[in-house]
Design an enzyme around this catalytic site. Structure first.
Site, PDB file in Angstrom:
ATOM      1  N   HIS A   8     -10.537   1.826  -0.989  1.00  0.00           N
ATOM      2  CA  HIS A   8      -9.975   1.418   0.418  1.00  0.00           C
ATOM      3  C   HIS A   8     -11.173   0.023   0.278  1.00  0.00           C
ATOM      4  O   HIS A   8     -12.121  -0.319   1.134  1.00  0.00           O
ATOM      5  CB  HIS A   8     -11.193   2.260   1.479  1.00  0.00           C
ATOM      6  CG  HIS A   8     -10.781   2.875   2.668  1.00  0.00           C
ATOM      7  ND1 HIS A   8     -10.908   2.766   3.916  1.00  0.00           N
ATOM      8  CD2 HIS A   8      -8.780   2.518   3.018  1.00  0.00           C
ATOM      9  CE1 HIS A   8     -10.539   3.315   5.125  1.00  0.00           C
ATOM     10  NE2 HIS A   8      -9.257   3.414   4.013  1.00  0.00           N
ATOM     11  N   HIS A  47       1.044  -1.303   0.028  1.00  0.00           N
ATOM     12  CA  HIS A  47       0.098   0.009  -0.070  1.00  0.00           C
ATOM     13  C   HIS A  47       1.000   1.152  -0.294  1.00  0.00           C
ATOM     14  O   HIS A  47       0.373   2.284  -0.301  1.00  0.00           O
ATOM     15  CB  HIS A  47      -1.042  -0.105   1.553  1.00  0.00           C
ATOM     16  CG  HIS A  47      -1.685   0.688   1.035  1.00  0.00           C
ATOM     17  ND1 HIS A  47      -2.929   0.589   0.637  1.00  0.00           N
ATOM     18  CD2 HIS A  47      -1.878   2.469   2.048  1.00  0.00           C
ATOM     19  CE1 HIS A  47      -3.967   2.366   0.512  1.00  0.00           C
ATOM     20  NE2 HIS A  47      -2.740   3.170   1.584  1.00  0.00           N
TER      21      HIS A  47
END
Length: 780
Positions: free
Chosen positions: A113, A62
């Protein structure tokens, strides 16, 4: 509370089993090889718990893009219209200039997300919006719009409706209180997303080039203060970034909920207002270039502080006891890496710090607005490149900032897996009317009003075309007295696209189609494409076949951008200025389809020229741009027969470029009443959808060498144009100059019937009703 001792780990002295047990006991998301590399090659000593957690997060997929960075380098990120490419918290393109030559930028961020939204849908989606909005705000921008691209499981799956409702409510529950309109988006439903929904968000902002604030420390910033602003730190979201780099396991759902942040949209709105007021003060003091500003997202205090420093060639020193917290007895690693929402970090000179603290704590009264919220000086910039973190008298992190930010990069192996597919041998349809109605009522085609109606679409007064009224949303970014009169009519169009069924057949061509569809959508309202953003969602990169899908998709994205030429700068290709990579979207039931979510931003010189997809007049000419081909692979038509096929659309980006340049010229000259791109459901569905808003019928005939069902329902890209009879010759000549042929296929009529090739004859009302309630009836 001060810990009694610093916890360190000597991984060299541990067996493999002991290493794995240590990782499990302390929530350290590292492999044994990574832990040993950190100890032996980077730190050259046993790491502390805080250092292990820090590398778990900053070195995750990420944050560091450790598996994807190598391949992302091939994407074009620069161009004559690029002010800031894909290297800060958000990208910025030039949208226009005033009479004095001053450039005004559109700020763009695109994030996902996914894992959090699968676990706790409302909170996951809401905090996804919040983080994306903060990315734009911290560039010194005013936030003006959002869009969302959603992928959910099969509607017959028990959890899909719950996740769907939570995600949509979360997006609305954060975006609406912020006062930011949602102007675009798309959604697909597919069983391969049952265990991994996708929630991706695009946010737009505006800023004059001279007012941009960078997400790194300014020049000569040694000994500058680090100021943490916002909500008091708690343990929410701890490990969120590393959690996003893991496959989801059902048995760990409750455990993983702690990795999801908790949203406070009203505090988020208050901070946006405080930021805007501070931006104006800094501008008045001519201090815009003397500060750095960054939102706290993945990795919290740690990642914000080290990235603000290292990006500018500095180090940083952080004193965790100075961080304002809302919980007692937090482990210092949690204080350092928690992803508590609604927080920002400034880099400012010590002389400016009292001014910043007063602005947030007294003038905007953060402590009175939210319990524990405030602005606090928590550290400083170092000139020696080291990143050091203290907790009271203990030093819990001591490393080179560059080593922390770089992480541990991989060159993952790939393995091509041939997907042998056959074209289904379907019998000739017996009832085209029912076939069209089934397509219109399909959940991936039917009206999305039940989603859009949750969102505030007109707040701020900038929205020109709402989501669902055209192929792209349109906004007037500069339409108020804060901006020069000469730029107030400039518009921006926004579209988000990707078809998962195409990527199941071929990730390369599925990605090309996602790019082509995004480009077509902004062009259909009259906007000239200016830039793309991407949110690349894939499975486990440690599996060679999954990594291969990612590599093919990135290559396709690069190829597509390089073949498309900017209309205003034909010597330059289409840049990508923002994006995100989300990997490990996989469960024990398998990976999601390759999912490159592509957003396109287009420019309109005059918002008054923007058009929608709805027919405007009776007795207009219908023109088809783009010949029909036998490309039903991945189509909704095949899906009705539980088939996938092999022959998916293969767009020629060079031809599409010419189509878009001609189309936007024609729309800009006022020659087109309505335009709709051809996508899901094919030409017949596109024609039907154009009749609904004004109940204008059509009489169309498609002449093709293809079998009629292929001609009507193939999803080969193209456009349907509504043109007045007096303008037909003029627009035909305009397209001919680009070596393009417009094909007359019929006219609009005074009747309320949809008539196509005499095999389809249904009332507009029946078709519209089926389309309007197709999704709503499945979800209620």
């Amino acid at each position: 509370m001060k810990p009694t001792a610093i916890t360190t780990f000597d991984f060299n002295s541990m067996s493999s089993a002991q290493q794995q047990q240590t990782f499990a006991d302390y929530g350290i998301v590292l492999t044994a090889d990574e832990a040993l590399k950190i100890q032996n090659d980077i730190l050259k000593r046993p790491p502390t718990l805080a250092e292990c957690i820090l590398w778990s997060i900053e070195g995750s997929e990420h944050c560091s893009y450790k598996s994807s960075k190598k391949h992302l380098k091939q994407l074009p990120t620069d161009g004559p219209n690029v002010i800031i490419g894909a290297k800060e918290d958000a990208g910025i393109i030039e949208l226009c200039r005033d009479h004095e030559g001053k450039r005004y930028g559109l700020v763009i961020s695109h994030e996902s997300h996914n894992h959090p939204s699968q676990i706790v849908p409302y909170e996951g989606a809401a905090t996804g919006v919040g983080g994306n909005v903060r990315d734009v705000s911290c560039m010194g921008a005013e936030v003006i719009a959002t869009a969302d691209s959603l992928r959910f499981g099969d509607l017959s799956a028990t959890k899909t409706e719950w996740i769907h409702q939570g995600v949509v409510s979360g997006i609305a529950g954060y975006g609406n209180p912020l006062g930011v309109p949602n102007i675009a988006g798309d959604v697909y439903y597919d069983a391969d997303y049952n265990d991994n929904c996708l929630v991706t968000v695009v946010t737009l902002g505006v800023v004059a080039e001279e007012d941009i604030i960078h997400s790194y420390a300014p020049a000569n910033a040694e000994n500058y203060d680090l100021i943490l602003v916002g909500k008091a730190t708690d343990n929410s979201g701890f490990g969120g970034a590393s959690f996003s780099s893991l496959e989801l396991e059902d048995e760990k759902l409750e455990q993983n909920k702690g990795a999801v942040q908790e949203p406070n949209a009203f505090l988020g709105r208050h901070l946006l207002k405080a930021n805007q007021a501070l931006f104006k003060k800094l501008k008045a003091k001519q201090l815009i270039n003397k500060v750095g500003f960054k939102d706290l997202g993945a990795g919290g205090v740690a990642c914000a502080s080290v990235e603000l420093a290292e990006t500018a060639g500095f180090g940083a020193e952080v004193y965790l006891e100075k961080v304002h917290v809302s919980m007692d007895n937090l482990n210092p690693s949690v204080i350092l890496c928690s992803e508590t929402q609604e927080r920002y970090m400034w880099v400012v000179s010590p002389e400016l710090s009292p001014f910043i603290l007063e602005h947030y704590n007294d003038i905007f009264a953060l402590p009175q607005v939210s319990a524990g919220a405030r602005a606090s000086v928590i550290g400083k910039i170092r000139g020696d490149g080291r990143y050091i973190v203290h907790y009271h008298d203990d030093t819990i992190v001591d490393a080179q900032a560059e080593d922390v930010v770089k992480g541990i990069l991989y060159d993952r192996p790939t393995q091509e897996t041939k997907k042998q597919r056959q074209e289904p041998d379907l019998s000739t349809p017996q009832d085209y009317n029912q076939l069209l109605l089934k397509l219109l009522g399909h959940e991936s085609i039917a009206c999305r009003d039940m989603i859009y109606e949750n969102y505030d679409k007109q707040v701020q007064g900038r929205t020109v075309i709402e989501a669902g009224s055209a192929d792209a949303g349109v906004i007037a970014p500069f339409n108020n007295q804060d901006y020069p009169a000469e730029i107030r009519k400039v518009g921006a169009a926004l579209s988000v696209d990707h078809n998962p069924r195409y990527c199941k057949i071929d990730p390369y061509w599925g990605t090309v189609n996602a790019v082509a569809e995004a480009l077509r959508n902004v062009a259909a309202v009259g906007a000239s494409p200016q830039t793309l953003t991407d949110c690349l969602c894939f499975g486990n990169p440690e599996k060679p076949e999954q990594m291969q899908d990612f590599v093919l998709s990135v290559t396709a994205l690069s190829d597509s951008c390089k073949h498309y030429r900017l209309k205003e700068h034909p010597e330059h290709s289409l840049p990508i200025v923002a994006g995100n990579v989300s990997l490990y979207n996989e469960s024990k039931n398998g990976a999601i389809p390759a999912s490159p979510i592509i957003s396109c931003i287009g420019k309109l010189e005059n918002i008054d020229k923007a058009i929608g997809k709805n027919f405007k007049h009776q007795d207009s000419v219908l023109l088809l741009l783009g010949a029909r081909k036998d490309e039903c692979g991945g189509s909704i038509y095949y899906q009705l027969h539980q088939q996938l096929g092999a022959q998916l659309p293969k767009p020629d980006i060079n031809e599409l470029c010419r189509q878009i340049h001609a189309l936007t010229d024609a729309i800009g000259q006022g020659l087109v009443h309505a335009c709709h791109d051809i996508a899901d459901g094919g030409l017949a569905v596109a024609l039907a959808e154009m009749t609904f808003a004004n109940t204008i019928g059509i009489d169309a005939r498609i002449d093709s060498e293809l079998r009629l069902d292929k001609a009507l329902f193939s999803e080969t890209g193209g456009f349907v144009l509504e043109v007045s009879r007096e303008n037909e010759e003029k627009i035909t000549q305009l397209f001919a100059r680009q070596q393009l042929t417009l094909i007359p296929i019929g006219q609009t009529t005074a009747s309320d019937r949809i008539n196509i090739n005499d095999v389809i004859d249904v009332s507009v009302e029946q078709a519209r009703h089926t389309w309007q309630f197709g999704l709503r009836e499945k979800l209620v």
